[in-house]
Design an enzyme around this catalytic site. Sequence first.
Site, PDB file in Angstrom:
ATOM      1  N   GLU A 164       0.802  -1.233   0.000  1.00  0.00           N
ATOM      2  CA  GLU A 164       0.000   0.000   0.000  1.00  0.00           C
ATOM      3  C   GLU A 164       0.832   1.279   0.000  1.00  0.00           C
ATOM      4  OE1 GLU A 164      -2.798  -0.423   3.231  1.00  0.00           O
ATOM      5  OE2 GLU A 164      -3.365  -2.428   2.586  1.00  0.00           O
ATOM      6  N   ASN A 210       2.159  -5.251  -3.018  1.00  0.00           N
ATOM      7  CA  ASN A 210       0.782  -5.617  -2.681  1.00  0.00           C
ATOM      8  C   ASN A 210      -0.056  -4.354  -2.433  1.00  0.00           C
ATOM      9  OD1 ASN A 210      -1.117  -7.750  -1.883  1.00  0.00           O
ATOM     10  ND2 ASN A 210      -0.904  -6.981   0.216  1.00  0.00           N
ATOM     11  N   HIS A 252     -10.150  -6.197  -1.816  1.00  0.00           N
ATOM     12  CA  HIS A 252     -11.161  -5.814  -0.818  1.00  0.00           C
ATOM     13  C   HIS A 252     -12.278  -5.081  -1.557  1.00  0.00           C
ATOM     14  CE1 HIS A 252      -8.851  -6.929   2.689  1.00  0.00           C
ATOM     15  NE2 HIS A 252      -7.800  -6.257   2.238  1.00  0.00           N
ATOM     16  N   GLU A 283      -5.990 -10.718  -0.566  1.00  0.00           N
ATOM     17  CA  GLU A 283      -6.788 -10.388   0.641  1.00  0.00           C
ATOM     18  C   GLU A 283      -8.267 -10.280   0.294  1.00  0.00           C
ATOM     19  OE1 GLU A 283      -5.273  -6.914   2.690  1.00  0.00           O
ATOM     20  OE2 GLU A 283      -3.193  -7.452   2.308  1.00  0.00           O
ATOM     21  N   ASP A 285     -12.042 -10.091   0.147  1.00  0.00           N
ATOM     22  CA  ASP A 285     -13.307 -10.145   0.884  1.00  0.00           C
ATOM     23  C   ASP A 285     -14.265  -9.157   0.234  1.00  0.00           C
ATOM     24  OD1 ASP A 285     -12.319  -7.750   1.972  1.00  0.00           O
ATOM     25  OD2 ASP A 285     -12.120  -8.525   4.002  1.00  0.00           O
TER      26      ASP A 285
HETATM   27  O1  G3I Z   1      -3.387  -6.248  19.431  1.00  0.00           O
HETATM   28  C1  G3I Z   1      -4.526  -5.616  19.996  1.00  0.00           C
HETATM   29  C2  G3I Z   1      -5.074  -6.444  21.092  1.00  0.00           C
HETATM   30  O2  G3I Z   1      -4.110  -6.520  22.118  1.00  0.00           O
HETATM   31  C3  G3I Z   1      -6.376  -5.831  21.601  1.00  0.00           C
HETATM   32  O3  G3I Z   1      -6.967  -6.695  22.526  1.00  0.00           O
HETATM   33  C4  G3I Z   1      -7.360  -5.605  20.446  1.00  0.00           C
HETATM   34  C5  G3I Z   1      -8.599  -4.872  20.881  1.00  0.00           C
HETATM   35  O4  G3I Z   1      -9.261  -4.327  19.773  1.00  0.00           O
HETATM   36  O5  G3I Z   1      -6.725  -4.843  19.465  1.00  0.00           O
HETATM   37  C6  G3I Z   1      -5.598  -5.510  18.944  1.00  0.00           C
HETATM   38  O6  G3I Z   1      -5.062  -4.892  17.819  1.00  0.00           O
HETATM   39  C7  G3I Z   1      -5.869  -4.900  16.653  1.00  0.00           C
HETATM   40  C8  G3I Z   1      -5.238  -5.838  15.619  1.00  0.00           C
HETATM   41  O7  G3I Z   1      -5.949  -5.736  14.393  1.00  0.00           O
HETATM   42  C9  G3I Z   1      -5.250  -7.291  16.057  1.00  0.00           C
HETATM   43  O8  G3I Z   1      -6.547  -7.746  16.237  1.00  0.00           O
HETATM   44  C10 G3I Z   1      -5.920  -3.488  16.139  1.00  0.00           C
HETATM   45  O9  G3I Z   1      -6.651  -2.684  17.036  1.00  0.00           O
HETATM   46  C11 G3I Z   1      -6.548  -3.449  14.773  1.00  0.00           C
HETATM   47  O10 G3I Z   1      -6.388  -2.131  14.248  1.00  0.00           O
HETATM   48  C12 G3I Z   1      -5.878  -4.447  13.842  1.00  0.00           C
HETATM   49  O11 G3I Z   1      -6.543  -4.397  12.589  1.00  0.00           O
HETATM   50  C13 G3I Z   1      -5.877  -5.020  11.517  1.00  0.00           C
HETATM   51  C14 G3I Z   1      -5.601  -3.987  10.427  1.00  0.00           C
HETATM   52  O12 G3I Z   1      -5.003  -4.634   9.312  1.00  0.00           O
HETATM   53  C15 G3I Z   1      -4.683  -2.890  10.954  1.00  0.00           C
HETATM   54  O13 G3I Z   1      -4.280  -2.020   9.967  1.00  0.00           O
HETATM   55  C16 G3I Z   1      -6.785  -6.091  10.958  1.00  0.00           C
HETATM   56  O14 G3I Z   1      -6.930  -7.134  11.942  1.00  0.00           O
HETATM   57  C17 G3I Z   1      -6.196  -6.681   9.674  1.00  0.00           C
HETATM   58  O15 G3I Z   1      -7.132  -7.529   9.064  1.00  0.00           O
HETATM   59  C18 G3I Z   1      -5.870  -5.551   8.713  1.00  0.00           C
HETATM   60  O16 G3I Z   1      -5.262  -6.128   7.561  1.00  0.00           O
HETATM   61  C19 G3I Z   1      -4.945  -5.240   6.498  1.00  0.00           C
HETATM   62  C20 G3I Z   1      -3.735  -5.815   5.775  1.00  0.00           C
HETATM   63  O17 G3I Z   1      -2.682  -6.022   6.684  1.00  0.00           O
HETATM   64  C21 G3I Z   1      -3.299  -4.908   4.638  1.00  0.00           C
HETATM   65  N1  G3I Z   1      -4.398  -4.628   3.736  1.00  0.00           N
HETATM   66  C22 G3I Z   1      -5.625  -4.160   4.350  1.00  0.00           C
HETATM   67  C23 G3I Z   1      -6.075  -5.114   5.446  1.00  0.00           C
HETATM   68  C24 G3I Z   1      -7.380  -4.695   6.037  1.00  0.00           C
HETATM   69  O18 G3I Z   1      -7.253  -3.458   6.695  1.00  0.00           O
END
Ligand code: G3I
Length: 391
Positions: A164, A210, A252, A283, A285
């Site tokens: 990105e 990517n 997405h 990715e 969905d």
């Molecule tokens: O690690 C903490 C955890 O300790 C806490 O309990 C929890 C409470 O909400 O938060 C946790 O962190 C979260 C993390 O995911 C793990 O679940 C973050 O808040 C959350 O922001 C994070 O989101 C991820 C996101 O990337 C962040 O940018 C998504 O799971 C993940 O699916 C998403 O993936 C991205 C790809 O890497 C790149 N392309 C887009 C895609 C979707 O956004």
Amino acid sequence: MTVGVVAFATAAALNTVPATAGKPYDPTTQSLAKLGLRHGLQIGTAVDMAALNDASEPQYRKIVATEFSSVTAENVMKWESLEPTRGNYNWGPADQLVDFAKRNRQSVRGHVLVWQNQLPTWLTSGVADGSISRQELRELLRKHITTVVSRYQGKISQWDVINEAVSDPWDNPPTLHYKGFWAQHLGPDYIADAFRWARAADPKALLFYNDYNIEAFGSGDPADDKTQFVYDMAKRLLAQRVPIDGIGSQGHLGTQYGNYDTLQVAAALKKFGALGLVTAFTEVDVRSQLTEAVQAGDEAEINPRLQASAANFSVLLKACLAVRSCLSYTVWGFSDKYSWVPSWFNDPPEGLATIYDENFQPKRAYYEIKSDLIFAGPPYVLPRIAPKPRR
Ligand code: G3I
């Protein structure tokens, strides 16, 4: 080893109807992974390690192990997870996923080496307060890439080296440009550097750029057509002999946008392929808006969304099947229970983005992509090309 096993299985399975002891072959009972192998195509999923390790969620683990031939870490290979405090690495969850994949003869897509999100605070705050200089930042990036890629050398089939890096037409300014932390602090040359450092640490992994919103070409003007911008970037990198092997199109999508048709998407994959690059959907969905009626369970509002979502999953898969350089198709989580979508899009609320519902029941999208894998074959759908990592 894993790569070898998969390659052998692929050669054995390509376009053959498996012999069974007198029983008619019923493809509908086969997993997505097995059906994908007929075409040499990896079918993958992003994995939430907390769910995989949750003893009260055996179905999650079972589906990851049986339906998919490739896995991607949804979060645990990101820099903030791997090096939460400077110099102290937390390899546990990432190692677990790699071991899980080996036990289940799956490939691993490495996600992600360089991205502006989910960076550790020690890094971003050090840059912000001036205690990390530009020169030191470049050295930290080199060290990060070298350390991570070396640790998993030979165990990761495809690495998302850069994620990105390009803006969208809805950003400010709207003219497409390199965006985010790395471009801002190192300038766009970090992209070529990152590919070279990754290649130095693993001679065989396929190295990907990517991104999202690059499923099809638009106006052809790199000022507002992100796919064209990425295409031009890749072409330039190749001309500079940068070891980039592939373009990952995230996929997405949202049913409210209408999106693309199969031929448009296949044309984009072909155009990247013509540069000598492989491609992958990384990715996928397809989310929908959750109106009040949807939330209240109104079938008349839910059914068209499930159908539109299925159709979009299918468009991307059929396009991938049709282009021999498209090596893998990965969904970004497989169950609505663990999708990133509802927590990210809440105004208006969105969801229903994956191929299984919250109770791990396959949805229309699951059956639709399964039927694509079943019905695809020669002469239009041929086995994947054998990729050669660029030196
Ligand atoms: O690690 C903490 C955890 O300790 C806490 O309990 C929890 C409470 O909400 O938060 C946790 O962190 C979260 C993390 O995911 C793990 O679940 C973050 O808040 C959350 O922001 C994070 O989101 C991820 C996101 O990337 C962040 O940018 C998504 O799971 C993940 O699916 C998403 O993936 C991205 C790809 O890497 C790149 N392309 C887009 C895609 C979707 O956004």
